[in-house]
Scaffold this active site. Structure first.
Site, mmCIF file in Angstrom:
data_model
loop_
_atom_site.group_PDB
_atom_site.id
_atom_site.type_symbol
_atom_site.label_atom_id
_atom_site.label_comp_id
_atom_site.label_asym_id
_atom_site.label_seq_id
_atom_site.Cartn_x
_atom_site.Cartn_y
_atom_site.Cartn_z
ATOM 1 N N ASP A 31 0.832 -1.203 0.000
ATOM 2 C CA ASP A 31 0.000 0.000 0.000
ATOM 3 C C ASP A 31 0.867 1.254 0.000
ATOM 4 O OD1 ASP A 31 -2.165 -1.624 0.074
ATOM 5 O OD2 ASP A 31 -2.679 -1.272 2.170
ATOM 6 N N HIS A 32 1.989 1.208 0.729
ATOM 7 C CA HIS A 32 2.885 2.372 0.810
ATOM 8 C C HIS A 32 3.477 2.691 -0.561
ATOM 9 C CE1 HIS A 32 5.718 5.230 2.445
ATOM 10 N NE2 HIS A 32 6.732 4.550 1.929
ATOM 11 N N GLU A 33 3.934 1.670 -1.275
ATOM 12 C CA GLU A 33 4.506 1.883 -2.618
ATOM 13 C C GLU A 33 3.445 2.440 -3.574
ATOM 14 O OE1 GLU A 33 7.843 -1.485 -3.439
ATOM 15 O OE2 GLU A 33 5.863 -2.236 -2.822
ATOM 16 N N SER A 80 -36.584 -6.360 -15.863
ATOM 17 C CA SER A 80 -36.554 -7.156 -14.647
ATOM 18 C C SER A 80 -36.629 -8.632 -15.050
ATOM 19 C CB SER A 80 -37.731 -6.783 -13.735
ATOM 20 O OG SER A 80 -38.950 -6.926 -14.440
ATOM 21 N N LEU A 81 -36.473 -9.522 -14.086
ATOM 22 C CA LEU A 81 -36.484 -10.960 -14.373
ATOM 23 C C LEU A 81 -37.737 -11.615 -13.807
ATOM 24 C CD1 LEU A 81 -32.794 -11.897 -13.466
ATOM 25 C CD2 LEU A 81 -33.771 -11.862 -15.759
ATOM 26 N N GLU A 111 -25.703 -18.147 -12.833
ATOM 27 C CA GLU A 111 -24.968 -17.109 -12.115
ATOM 28 C C GLU A 111 -25.678 -16.831 -10.802
ATOM 29 O OE1 GLU A 111 -24.287 -13.609 -14.739
ATOM 30 O OE2 GLU A 111 -25.125 -14.929 -16.265
ATOM 31 N N LYS A 113 -27.372 -14.602 -8.034
ATOM 32 C CA LYS A 113 -28.123 -13.340 -8.107
ATOM 33 C C LYS A 113 -27.642 -12.448 -6.974
ATOM 34 C CE LYS A 113 -32.825 -11.612 -8.647
ATOM 35 N NZ LYS A 113 -32.749 -10.526 -7.668
ATOM 36 N N ASP A 115 -27.123 -9.379 -4.447
ATOM 37 C CA ASP A 115 -28.094 -8.548 -3.742
ATOM 38 C C ASP A 115 -27.503 -7.158 -3.523
ATOM 39 O OD1 ASP A 115 -30.566 -8.181 -2.693
ATOM 40 O OD2 ASP A 115 -30.162 -9.103 -0.754
ATOM 41 N N ARG A 134 -30.400 1.606 -12.370
ATOM 42 C CA ARG A 134 -31.475 0.937 -13.113
ATOM 43 C C ARG A 134 -32.736 1.793 -13.160
ATOM 44 N NH1 ARG A 134 -36.045 -1.828 -12.529
ATOM 45 N NH2 ARG A 134 -36.480 -3.428 -14.085
ATOM 46 N N GLU A 170 -23.942 -5.228 -10.619
ATOM 47 C CA GLU A 170 -24.577 -4.950 -9.341
ATOM 48 C C GLU A 170 -23.548 -4.323 -8.407
ATOM 49 O OE1 GLU A 170 -28.539 -5.787 -7.611
ATOM 50 O OE2 GLU A 170 -27.670 -5.967 -9.609
ATOM 51 N N TYR A 222 -22.384 -8.803 -14.853
ATOM 52 C CA TYR A 222 -23.084 -10.006 -15.311
ATOM 53 C C TYR A 222 -23.596 -9.956 -16.746
ATOM 54 C CZ TYR A 222 -27.133 -7.174 -13.823
ATOM 55 O OH TYR A 222 -28.039 -6.170 -13.661
ATOM 56 N N LYS A 309 -35.239 -18.242 -6.992
ATOM 57 C CA LYS A 309 -35.020 -17.643 -5.677
ATOM 58 C C LYS A 309 -34.841 -18.734 -4.622
ATOM 59 C CE LYS A 309 -35.121 -13.629 -5.475
ATOM 60 N NZ LYS A 309 -36.065 -12.542 -5.508
ATOM 61 N N CYS A 403 -65.584 1.736 3.379
ATOM 62 C CA CYS A 403 -64.271 2.310 3.087
ATOM 63 C C CYS A 403 -63.702 2.959 4.349
ATOM 64 C CB CYS A 403 -64.397 3.349 1.973
ATOM 65 S SG CYS A 403 -62.846 4.217 1.628
ATOM 66 N N CYS A 406 -63.602 7.057 3.487
ATOM 67 C CA CYS A 406 -64.776 7.904 3.228
ATOM 68 C C CYS A 406 -66.087 7.266 3.680
ATOM 69 C CB CYS A 406 -64.853 8.255 1.745
ATOM 70 S SG CYS A 406 -65.193 6.824 0.682
ATOM 71 N N CYS A 421 -63.918 0.539 -3.237
ATOM 72 C CA CYS A 421 -64.697 1.697 -2.826
ATOM 73 C C CYS A 421 -65.143 2.401 -4.111
ATOM 74 C CB CYS A 421 -63.860 2.645 -1.977
ATOM 75 S SG CYS A 421 -64.664 4.253 -1.709
ATOM 76 N N CYS A 427 -63.198 10.096 -2.613
ATOM 77 C CA CYS A 427 -62.385 9.360 -1.642
ATOM 78 C C CYS A 427 -60.937 9.837 -1.764
ATOM 79 C CB CYS A 427 -62.494 7.860 -1.916
ATOM 80 S SG CYS A 427 -61.634 6.825 -0.731
#
Length: 665
Positions: A31-33, A80-81, A111, A113, A115, A134, A170, A222, A309, A403, A406, A421, A427
């Site tokens: 990291d220093h270099e 969307s899927l 693949e 999914k 999150d 998106r 993502e 992806y 899912k 309702c 109302c 209603c 309303c």
């Protein structure tokens, strides 16, 4: 060495080290270099501002402040899927695509999914030029300045890839970084963040990019979107992208069958808990890019992909009360008010009960201990009741008859799952709901005006319907709570600019029941103006492609209501687009009216989408499968052999791309 050569050499070297560390997880210098070389580059760039490059490694530290994120229309829509939850769902999907392709020879990619927050990265001549969220799939917020701070995203591509392309991915917050952020917040006496997904999404909208740079965000890619035909498969294109410096997870795998897909699902359902980031399922895609083109899209999702899912997490808690919400169409939704419980990363206090049938089916009662899970791990829902915990004095739930807003008596028509209603114009939630729908992004897309402001305008008596918006003035809205002069001006300017929104979106904005975005496009294309549509009889309406009796009846009910006619006349007087523009009409003919046309193969003079649009612009209907109703097929190179055989068996004419262009020109 010349100064520019020295600067470029340092940029290339630092980009390589960034890639090794953040993508390959294999640092080759300390990291220093790295910091010494970065400071050397910063000094040279400061001394020679003429060589400034927004994609320099020095720009990753941020510092630029963005007060307003521009809304940008996606060049290629971000769909969307469709979701699946069982082996049967996947097999049904496979049958559908095999039928459309006319073959069982299909390879899949699997693949995880991820999150997080979806992002679209646009590259031209190898350089990152924009990053857009998106949003609603059609347009999103431009967050390029913040995205440049994420070190796993290459700012420049030097390898032999494709020249102009989009990368879909993502933005995630790895668990280790998320936990470290929360430890710092707790130590400082601040509330910890709820979950990595929401924190990653919120990070993209921070105004100070230097703050974004401090967060350990990552980006998993992806999909490659390009018009170039360099790669034949999705898997091949992702491997090429990985070799160019993009962080494409190594977990992606090929599958020859749904059985192999399920092996991948079962493996990761257990192993996902060992990953450094959150995932909630598997995305299955048809691997062949040619087959993807053949399958195309529905109005909401690609036919060539589906999300499986993982089984949702489930918890139990007590149902304290059932309340009722009124939607813009008057539909009543019962809501379970729960004893707060932690579920899948968030505190859940409410869950939908859908309708009276669902309450009756589950026999849900106040005081019950209920099982709650998130549908698709997003929307909480009640799955059942623990009868062993039911109170002795429990009584069955009596569904609301009036309702809650109302007090009008509710109605329920035969075949409808929900109660309604009928007090449409009296309303409050229906009135404000219709206006909120009218101003929404997919409809009139009015900048500077949100749902809360609509409720405030209604409460103050400044509006009673969406036509009233066009009579508002800056002086009227400045006195509103939290409304400064600039905000008021932006709102009025946004309302004025909405007069340019095309007819199909205005039609959707009107909120006619059952007339969604896709139906509005079909009706606008067919009838060309609001007058033609509202004067159409039942037979004319149901003869329009994909317009059934339910939609036709709803359009006629809207047209026959005097209050709606008054609103339409007012909108006309304000100059809204209530007919297809002359510019659009110039490109439209009826040459293909009544014809059902299938497009198959690879084309060179037009893209497949351009070809389909040309068919629709000339009055034809694009069909995804061959049948006796097919008028003809426009065939490019590599037309599927099974489609060719079927067309020949049915005696359907096959024409070339050149034949088609001559036909419409």
């Amino acid at each position: 060495m010349k100064v520019l050569d020295k600067i470029q050499s340092l940029r290339d070297e630092l980009n390589k080290h960034n890639y090794n560390y953040y993508v390959l997880d294999n640092a080759t210098i300390s990291d220093h270099e790295f910091d010494i070389k970065l400071k050397e580059l910063e000094k040279l760039e400061e001394e020679h501002p003429e060589f400034f490059d927004p994609n320099s490694p020095t720009q990753r530290v941020g510092g630029q402040v963005t007060k307003n994120f521009n809304t940008v229309t996606h060049k290629n829509r971000m769909f969307s899927l469709d979701n699946s939850y069982s082996k049967e769902d996947l097999l049904d999907w496979e049958k559908r695509i095999q039928k459309l392709l006319g073959t069982s020879e299909i390879e899949y990619t699997c693949e995880l999914k991820y999150d997080g927050a979806s992002i679209n990265l646009t590259y031209e001549n190898g350089s990152l030029i924009s990053a857009v969220t998106r949003g609603d799939g059609f347009q999103g917020d431009e967050v390029t300045t913040n995205i440049r701070t994420i070190r796993s995203i290459p700012l420049v591509i030097t390898n032999d890839f494709v020249s102009d392309f989009e990368m879909r991915g993502e933005i995630i917050l790895p668990l280790e970084g998320f936990n470290a952020m929360n430890e710092d917040r707790i130590a400082n006496g601040e509330e910890p963040y709820k979950n990595p997904r929401n924190t990653a999404s919120g990070s993209l909208k921070l105004q100070d990019s230097a703050e974004v740079a401090k967060r350990p965000l990552d980006c998993l890619l992806y999909q490659v979107v390009t018009n170039e035909r360099k790669y034949k498969t999705h898997f091949e294109s992702l491997n090429a992208a990985r070799n160019c410096g993009f962080k494409v997870p190594e977990t992606i795998a090929l599958a020859k069958s749904i059985s192999e897909v399920l092996e991948f699902v079962n493996y990761w359902d257990t192993k996902r808990h060992e990953l450094p980031y959150e995932t909630d399922g598997v995305v299955v895609k048809v691997n062949s890019l040619y087959q993807q083109e053949e399958l195309g899209y529905t109005s909401k999702s690609p036919r060539w992909a589906i999300a499986y899912k993982f089984k949702a997490e489930q918890v139990s808690t007590v149902l304290n009360e059932i309340t009722y919400q009124v939607g813009r169409t008057g539909a009543i939704t019962p809501v379970a008010n729960l004893e707060p419980v932690y579920l899948a990363g968030t505190i859940v206090k409410r869950a939908s009960l859908h309708n009276s049938d669902q309450i009756e089916k589950l026999d849900v009662r106040i005081g019950d201990t209920v099982y709650v899970e998130k549908g698709g791990e997003i929307i909480p829902k009640i799955m059942g009741v623990d009868l062993s915990m039911r109170p002795v004095d429990s009584e069955p739930t009596q569904y609301a008859t009036r309702c809650p807003e109302c007090n009008t008596e509710l109605i329920r028509t035969e075949g409808d799952a929900k109660h309604y209603c009928p007090n449409e114009f009296g309303c409050a939630p229906q009135i404000t709901g219709r206006i909120q729908h009218f101003i929404s992004r997919k409809a009139m897309d009015i900048d500077g005006l949100g749902a809360e402001t609509v409720e405030l305008l209604f409460k103050e008596g400044l509006i009673e319907n969406y036509a009233d918006l066009y009579e508002l003035s800056v002086d009227q809205v400045i006195p509103l709570e939290r409304m400064a002069e600039k905000s008021a001006q932006n709102m009025i300017e946004g309302i004025e600019k909405s007069k340019e929104i095309p007819f199909e979106k205005v039609l959707f904005a009107l909120g006619i029941r059952f007339v969604g975005e896709t139906v509005a496009k079909k009706l606008a294309k067919h009838f060309k103006s609001i007058d033609n549509l509202l004067n159409a009889d039942f037979e004319t309406l149901i003869n329009v492609d994909e317009i059934g009796e339910k939609i036709a009846e709803s359009v006629m009910l809207f047209a026959n209501d005097e209050k709606n006619n008054t609103l339409i006349n007012r909108l006309k007087s304000y100059g809204l687009q209530l007919e297809v523009s002359q510019e659009e009409l110039q490109n439209q003919t009826n040459k293909l009216e009544g014809k059902s046309i299938v497009v198959s193969g690879v084309f060179y003079q037009m893209s497949r989408n351009e070809l389909k649009k040309a068919i629709e612009d000339n009055g034809g209907k694009v069909s995804s499968s061959i049948s006796k109703k097919t008028s003809f097929i426009v065939a490019g190179d590599n037309m599927g052999p099974s489609k060719l055989t079927k067309a020949q068996d049915l005696g359907i004419e096959i024409i070339s791309e050149d034949d088609f262009l001559r036909m419409i020109n």
